[in-house]
Design a protein around this motif. Structure first.
Motif, short mmCIF file in Angstrom:
data_model
loop_
_atom_site.label_atom_id
_atom_site.label_comp_id
_atom_site.label_asym_id
_atom_site.label_seq_id
_atom_site.Cartn_x
_atom_site.Cartn_y
_atom_site.Cartn_z
N SER A 131 41.32 29.61 58.86
CA SER A 131 40.67 28.69 57.93
C SER A 131 40.34 27.36 58.61
O SER A 131 39.24 26.83 58.45
N ALA A 132 41.27 26.83 59.38
CA ALA A 132 41.05 25.56 60.07
C ALA A 132 39.90 25.67 61.07
O ALA A 132 39.08 24.75 61.20
N ALA B 217 40.24 19.26 60.15
CA ALA B 217 40.25 20.60 59.55
C ALA B 217 41.68 21.12 59.39
O ALA B 217 42.01 21.72 58.36
N GLN B 218 42.52 20.89 60.38
CA GLN B 218 43.92 21.33 60.28
C GLN B 218 44.64 20.62 59.14
O GLN B 218 45.41 21.23 58.40
N THR B 219 44.36 19.34 58.98
CA THR B 219 44.98 18.58 57.90
C THR B 219 44.52 19.09 56.54
O THR B 219 45.32 19.28 55.63
N LEU B 220 43.21 19.32 56.41
CA LEU B 220 42.69 19.85 55.15
C LEU B 220 43.25 21.24 54.84
O LEU B 220 43.60 21.54 53.70
N LEU C 196 45.39 22.35 51.67
CA LEU C 196 44.91 23.43 50.82
C LEU C 196 45.97 24.52 50.66
O LEU C 196 46.30 24.91 49.55
N PHE C 197 46.50 24.99 51.77
CA PHE C 197 47.52 26.03 51.70
C PHE C 197 48.83 25.48 51.13
O PHE C 197 49.60 26.22 50.53
N GLY C 198 49.03 24.19 51.28
CA GLY C 198 50.24 23.57 50.73
C GLY C 198 50.20 23.41 49.22
O GLY C 198 51.23 23.22 48.58
N THR C 199 49.01 23.50 48.64
CA THR C 199 48.92 23.40 47.18
C THR C 199 49.27 24.71 46.51
O THR C 199 49.52 24.75 45.31
N THR D 150 38.73 18.96 45.18
CA THR D 150 37.45 18.52 45.73
C THR D 150 37.44 17.01 45.91
O THR D 150 37.00 16.50 46.94
N ILE D 151 37.96 16.29 44.95
CA ILE D 151 38.06 14.82 45.08
C ILE D 151 38.92 14.47 46.28
O ILE D 151 38.57 13.60 47.09
N MET D 152 40.05 15.15 46.41
CA MET D 152 40.96 14.89 47.53
C MET D 152 40.26 15.16 48.87
O MET D 152 40.31 14.34 49.79
N PHE D 153 39.58 16.31 48.99
CA PHE D 153 38.91 16.65 50.23
C PHE D 153 37.80 15.65 50.55
O PHE D 153 37.69 15.18 51.67
N ARG D 154 36.97 15.36 49.57
CA ARG D 154 35.86 14.42 49.81
C ARG D 154 36.38 13.04 50.22
O ARG D 154 35.83 12.41 51.13
N SER D 155 37.41 12.57 49.57
CA SER D 155 37.97 11.26 49.89
C SER D 155 38.54 11.25 51.31
O SER D 155 38.32 10.30 52.07
N TYR D 156 39.24 12.28 51.67
CA TYR D 156 39.80 12.37 53.01
C TYR D 156 38.69 12.42 54.06
O TYR D 156 38.75 11.71 55.07
#
Length: 191
Positions: A119-120, A142-145, A149-152, A174-180
């Motif tokens: 995924s990363a 990408a690794q952080t995202l 994602l997998f941590g949720t 989506t908000i979290m990803f976009r903000s990051y």
């Protein structure tokens, strides 16, 4: 093998982890216990296979979403990744509680790592191709995202999500990803 696999999912859905045993799975699959043991030597191997398939479905969904959104905006990439992940997760929503317990019981870290790496890599490639942003280290982003994602998963998988919960989860992720992604852009390309 497919019949055994599907029977395992059916038994997990109807009887849960505690009720799952090789005899029930074999009966549901219409095979002998001996035949089942030719493919899966024990209950743990059977559960490991179910978990592995689920994680590969997640990774494949993310890879597909990233491939379909190369050169898109980071906002579109974020939305596509979250949507693909949650849709894949929701296809087996009734199994989510059992899958979560399987991952804890079997120590599925190695399987999760494989899915997360795939995924990363896909997310990193999509971010590197983004039409409206550049990242100093798209691989690390990408690794952080992916970890987020997998941590949720535990937050959603310990119970069955109603469709409304899934929509809210998609919105929040989506908000979290976009903000990051916005916070980590090192430059904006002209578009």
């Amino acid at each position: 093998m497919d019949a055994i696999f599907e029977a395992t999912i059916q038994v997990l859905s109807s009887d849960g982890m505690i009720g799952l045993n090789t005899t029930r799975v074999a009966r549901r699959a219409g095979v002998s216990v001996g035949t089942l043991y030719q493919y899966y030597p024990n209950k743990q191997a059977l559960l490991f296979a179910v978990m592995e398939k689920h994680l590969m479905v997640l990774a494949t969904a993310i890879e597909r979403a990233c491939d379909q959104n190369l050169k898109a905006t980071v906002e579109t990439i974020a939305e596509a990744v979250v949507k693909a992940y949650l849709q894949a997760q929701m296809t087996q929503a009734e199994l989510s509680p059992a899958l979560y317990r399987i991952s804890l019981e079997l120590d599925a870290r190695a399987l999760i790592d494989v899915a997360a790496r795939r995924s990363a890599a896909a997310i990193g490639a999509a971010l590197s191709s983004a039409s409206n942003a550049r990242f100093a280290d798209p691989g690390l982003v990408a690794q952080t995202l992916t970890a987020a994602l997998f941590g949720t998963v535990p937050a959603f998988c310990h119970r069955v999500l109603a469709p409304a919960d899934g929509r809210e989860a998609e919105k929040q992720l989506t908000i979290m990803f976009r903000s990051y992604l916005s916070a980590h852009q090192s430059g904006v390309s002209g578009s």
